[in-house]
Design a protein around this motif. Sequence first.
Motif, PDB file in Angstrom:
ATOM      1  N   SER A  58      -3.401 -73.107 -52.122  1.00 43.37           N
ATOM      2  CA  SER A  58      -4.601 -72.417 -51.484  1.00 43.37           C
ATOM      3  C   SER A  58      -4.489 -72.572 -50.021  1.00 43.37           C
ATOM      4  O   SER A  58      -4.619 -72.234 -49.148  1.00 43.37           O
ATOM      5  CB  SER A  58      -5.875 -71.451 -51.645  1.00 43.37           C
ATOM      6  N   TYR A  59      -4.825 -74.198 -49.920  1.00 48.72           N
ATOM      7  CA  TYR A  59      -5.178 -74.718 -48.747  1.00 48.72           C
ATOM      8  C   TYR A  59      -4.186 -75.295 -47.726  1.00 48.72           C
ATOM      9  O   TYR A  59      -4.567 -74.824 -46.933  1.00 48.72           O
ATOM     10  CB  TYR A  59      -5.803 -76.241 -49.356  1.00 48.72           C
ATOM     11  N   GLU A  60      -2.908 -75.420 -48.529  1.00 53.18           N
ATOM     12  CA  GLU A  60      -1.710 -75.410 -47.978  1.00 53.18           C
ATOM     13  C   GLU A  60      -1.334 -74.487 -47.025  1.00 53.18           C
ATOM     14  O   GLU A  60      -0.741 -74.322 -46.014  1.00 53.18           O
ATOM     15  CB  GLU A  60      -0.724 -76.581 -48.071  1.00 53.18           C
ATOM     16  N   THR A  93      -0.842 -70.915 -42.218  1.00 52.25           N
ATOM     17  CA  THR A  93      -0.305 -70.112 -41.651  1.00 52.25           C
ATOM     18  C   THR A  93      -2.243 -69.800 -40.400  1.00 52.25           C
ATOM     19  O   THR A  93      -1.813 -68.908 -39.733  1.00 52.25           O
ATOM     20  CB  THR A  93      -0.309 -68.916 -42.719  1.00 52.25           C
ATOM     21  N   LYS A  94      -2.819 -70.645 -40.578  1.00 53.41           N
ATOM     22  CA  LYS A  94      -4.219 -70.396 -39.863  1.00 53.41           C
ATOM     23  C   LYS A  94      -4.788 -69.005 -40.344  1.00 53.41           C
ATOM     24  O   LYS A  94      -5.259 -68.460 -39.539  1.00 53.41           O
ATOM     25  CB  LYS A  94      -4.232 -70.489 -38.122  1.00 53.41           C
ATOM     26  N   LYS A  95      -4.165 -68.630 -41.601  1.00 52.22           N
ATOM     27  CA  LYS A  95      -4.942 -67.239 -42.188  1.00 52.22           C
ATOM     28  C   LYS A  95      -6.413 -67.861 -42.918  1.00 52.22           C
ATOM     29  O   LYS A  95      -6.455 -69.005 -43.424  1.00 52.22           O
ATOM     30  CB  LYS A  95      -3.747 -66.358 -42.503  1.00 52.22           C
ATOM     31  N   SER A  96      -7.278 -66.904 -42.882  1.00 47.21           N
ATOM     32  CA  SER A  96      -8.496 -66.676 -43.095  1.00 47.21           C
ATOM     33  C   SER A  96      -8.271 -66.237 -45.364  1.00 47.21           C
ATOM     34  O   SER A  96      -9.132 -66.699 -45.639  1.00 47.21           O
ATOM     35  CB  SER A  96      -9.549 -66.386 -42.552  1.00 47.21           C
ATOM     36  N   THR A  97      -7.089 -65.913 -45.206  1.00 51.75           N
ATOM     37  CA  THR A  97      -7.164 -65.508 -46.701  1.00 51.75           C
ATOM     38  C   THR A  97      -6.024 -65.648 -47.737  1.00 51.75           C
ATOM     39  O   THR A  97      -4.669 -65.391 -46.212  1.00 51.75           O
ATOM     40  CB  THR A  97      -7.419 -64.046 -47.212  1.00 51.75           C
ATOM     41  N   ILE A  98      -5.660 -65.422 -48.812  1.00 48.26           N
ATOM     42  CA  ILE A  98      -4.790 -65.324 -49.314  1.00 48.26           C
ATOM     43  C   ILE A  98      -3.885 -65.106 -49.334  1.00 48.26           C
ATOM     44  O   ILE A  98      -2.406 -65.586 -48.944  1.00 48.26           O
ATOM     45  CB  ILE A  98      -4.824 -65.720 -50.775  1.00 48.26           C
ATOM     46  N   ASP A  99      -4.168 -63.771 -49.468  1.00 42.30           N
ATOM     47  CA  ASP A  99      -3.038 -62.397 -49.386  1.00 42.30           C
ATOM     48  C   ASP A  99      -2.521 -62.481 -47.506  1.00 42.30           C
ATOM     49  O   ASP A  99      -1.143 -62.205 -47.919  1.00 42.30           O
ATOM     50  CB  ASP A  99      -3.699 -61.018 -49.637  1.00 42.30           C
ATOM     51  N   GLU A 100      -3.478 -62.930 -46.911  1.00 44.75           N
ATOM     52  CA  GLU A 100      -3.089 -62.744 -45.425  1.00 44.75           C
ATOM     53  C   GLU A 100      -1.730 -64.207 -45.046  1.00 44.75           C
ATOM     54  O   GLU A 100      -0.754 -64.548 -44.541  1.00 44.75           O
ATOM     55  CB  GLU A 100      -4.173 -62.609 -44.478  1.00 44.75           C
ATOM     56  N   ALA A 101      -1.635 -65.358 -45.982  1.00 46.31           N
ATOM     57  CA  ALA A 101      -1.408 -66.338 -45.367  1.00 46.31           C
ATOM     58  C   ALA A 101      -0.046 -65.842 -46.463  1.00 46.31           C
ATOM     59  O   ALA A 101       1.038 -66.555 -46.364  1.00 46.31           O
ATOM     60  CB  ALA A 101      -2.111 -67.894 -46.611  1.00 46.31           C
TER      61      ALA A 101
END
Length: 400
Positions: A149-151, A156-164
């Motif tokens: 999740s960190y990678e 992606t510079k996204k704040s949530t896992i789903d967005e990433a």
Amino acid sequence: MFSIIGGTYYENCKFPTWDELYGSGLRACLALESFDVDLHYYTCLTASARERVNSLLESKNIELTAFTSNSTVEFYYLHGLSAPRIINNTNTPITERVEVENALVFGMLDANIIVNGNRIVYDPQAPLEPKLFSENGSKCESLALVLNSYEAKSLTKKSTIDEAGKALLEESDVVIIKQGSNGASVYTDGEISNVPAYKTSNVFTIGSGDVFSSIFSYFWLEEGKTAHESASLASKATALYCDSKALPIEAKKLEKVEKLYDPLVRAKEASKNQYDVYLAGPFFTVAEYWLVNDIRSCMQNMGLNVFSPIHDVGTGRADIIAQKDLDALNKSSIIYVVADGSDIGTFFEVGHAQSKDIPVIIFSSLNLNHSETMLTGTGCEIFYDLTTSIYKTAWKVFEG
């Protein structure tokens, strides 16, 4: 021929004791020894390491291509969840080009491997500065990304896992985002699914992600299974490894995993408690404070809302501090206890939690011997491995 491209590194851990030559690439190869697949391993090796690894792989019918390295990268961990100290990490990795058909490609510290392939699974292996597969000029026809999740958020510079996950689909056909104690999420075109973690008796995390990527790659690349099916089998294989540290993964055992371990089933409703975990333990010396602070950080990295008396209340008048601490304990789902030091105040908190039917998990680095009687007799769970105790805490919170 199924290729694996990755690092061969020295690994050392103090708690629990671990002193081995593995690294992501070599571990991924050895994980697949019991599977019916011809492997070609690409890595960097010193002259001394080459002799050792070549002898190991020859007996297992794994073909080796080793690029020459002047030193072996070394990882030193204090415990399984600590950030490693890395030495011999070169600032000028060698560059090589490789032509492959199907391959699992790991990011490497000692080499920049430019890959030209057909179907590729790519695991960046770099939580601080991950790179996309194509960033160094690598190309393929079909790509699956397997990353934590960190990678995913960093890339992606996204704040949530789903967005990433959705954003990374612009770069690949499949995205698997590993979430440690919380399993993994699978993203394909128009579909999102989740794969559970399995609640093992022991949790050894060093190299667990390598095993996941290896088993996923085999089933997705070689067996033609769907991304979700492959990730599900990879999670089961990871459970076997985390519980035993043993390689290879026995293919026949995968179908028995659900009989050995329960899958994590998250509670459908959020807890009504203000805090997930009340962190109890002495914090009066540098060593005591360091341990409490480190445990708190590990739990927060898992997404747990932690109340720590020294962090959230601090010091002051005893009557005020004690009441604030007990108020927070009453609003917590579980109490996690550091038993080292046998602090009187800490065990007072245990007794208070027991009177309120708050579950108790205890970590001790030393055997409690006869002191366990009242604790285990009243339902407290005691663990002597730090990583295992933290995972057990997270699983209990997640399941509600």
